[in-house]
Design an enzyme around this catalytic site. Sequence first.
Site, mmCIF file in Angstrom:
data_model
loop_
_atom_site.group_PDB
_atom_site.id
_atom_site.type_symbol
_atom_site.label_atom_id
_atom_site.label_comp_id
_atom_site.label_asym_id
_atom_site.label_seq_id
_atom_site.Cartn_x
_atom_site.Cartn_y
_atom_site.Cartn_z
ATOM 1 N N HIS A 1 -4.236 1.355 7.882
ATOM 2 C CA HIS A 1 -2.874 1.896 7.916
ATOM 3 C C HIS A 1 -2.744 3.092 6.958
ATOM 4 C CE1 HIS A 1 1.695 1.110 7.914
ATOM 5 N NE2 HIS A 1 1.534 1.913 6.878
ATOM 6 N N GLU A 2 -3.319 2.936 5.751
ATOM 7 C CA GLU A 2 -3.189 4.012 4.755
ATOM 8 C C GLU A 2 -4.051 5.222 5.113
ATOM 9 O OE1 GLU A 2 -0.776 3.563 3.055
ATOM 10 O OE2 GLU A 2 -0.596 1.399 2.950
ATOM 11 N N HIS B 1 -2.315 7.362 7.468
ATOM 12 C CA HIS B 1 -1.352 8.263 6.819
ATOM 13 C C HIS B 1 -2.040 9.552 6.358
ATOM 14 C CE1 HIS B 1 2.462 6.122 6.670
ATOM 15 N NE2 HIS B 1 1.932 5.053 6.096
ATOM 16 N N GLY C 1 0.833 -1.193 0.000
ATOM 17 C CA GLY C 1 0.000 0.000 0.000
ATOM 18 C C GLY C 1 0.868 1.244 0.000
ATOM 19 N N GLN D 1 2.865 9.977 1.798
ATOM 20 C CA GLN D 1 4.212 9.408 1.894
ATOM 21 C C GLN D 1 5.134 9.859 0.765
ATOM 22 O OE1 GLN D 1 2.472 5.251 2.451
ATOM 23 N NE2 GLN D 1 4.378 5.053 3.552
ATOM 24 N N CYS E 1 6.140 -0.327 7.458
ATOM 25 C CA CYS E 1 5.767 0.883 6.707
ATOM 26 C C CYS E 1 6.957 1.320 5.871
ATOM 27 C CB CYS E 1 5.363 1.998 7.680
ATOM 28 S SG CYS E 1 4.855 3.514 6.844
ATOM 29 N N LEU E 2 6.677 1.659 4.632
ATOM 30 C CA LEU E 2 7.755 2.104 3.738
ATOM 31 C C LEU E 2 8.402 3.386 4.246
ATOM 32 C CD1 LEU E 2 6.019 1.355 0.307
ATOM 33 C CD2 LEU E 2 7.816 0.026 1.454
#
Length: 167
Positions: free
Chosen positions: A133-134, A137, A46, A51, A91-92
């Site tokens: 999670h997204e 963000h 994702g 981000q 997480c990226l």
Amino acid sequence: MALLPILRFPDPRLQRRAHSVAEIDDSIRKLVADMAETMYAAPGIGLAAVQVDVPLRVIVIDVSEDKSELRVFIDPDIVERSGEQVCEEGCLSVPGVYEKVTRAERVRVRARDLSGEPFELAADGLLAVCIQHEIDHLDGVVFVEHLSRLKQTRIRSRLKKQARITA
Ligand code: GNR
Ligand code: NI
């Protein structure tokens, strides 16, 4: 298409609340294509526009094994949540950190797709985790903020050390 640089926690730009998308135009279509390419290349399941330093409410997700099910969510809202699950998240924007987070087991999300069409999706398991999670963000929340203060402090100092080594 282009690979976009991903902001790293604790970059303050990850803590901004993203704005709604007024109109789905060519710039949004290009953003989504670049986000998908960036997510697949990372690789990740994702990615939120926040981000890649674009404060708009745009998410791409693909939790399929063979990376064949790209999902695009524009202005997503969780309208229903139920149950509880614990998932080890990464997480990226927080490379190398994996921690268990408790979230809803099932969510119903309402969003628009790339053609502007509203849709609703009922999700559970990993897809439900990823959606939560997204959307976090988009509200300026990184998953480590769900952890204890002590864990957050440790993660911050570990990332600082890493940044010194890679700088
Ligand atoms: O690639 C990712 N994997 C992942 C694993 C467990 C729970 C959440 C995620 S999302 C993450 C990509 C990312 O950082 N999205 O914001
Ligand atoms: Ni993330």
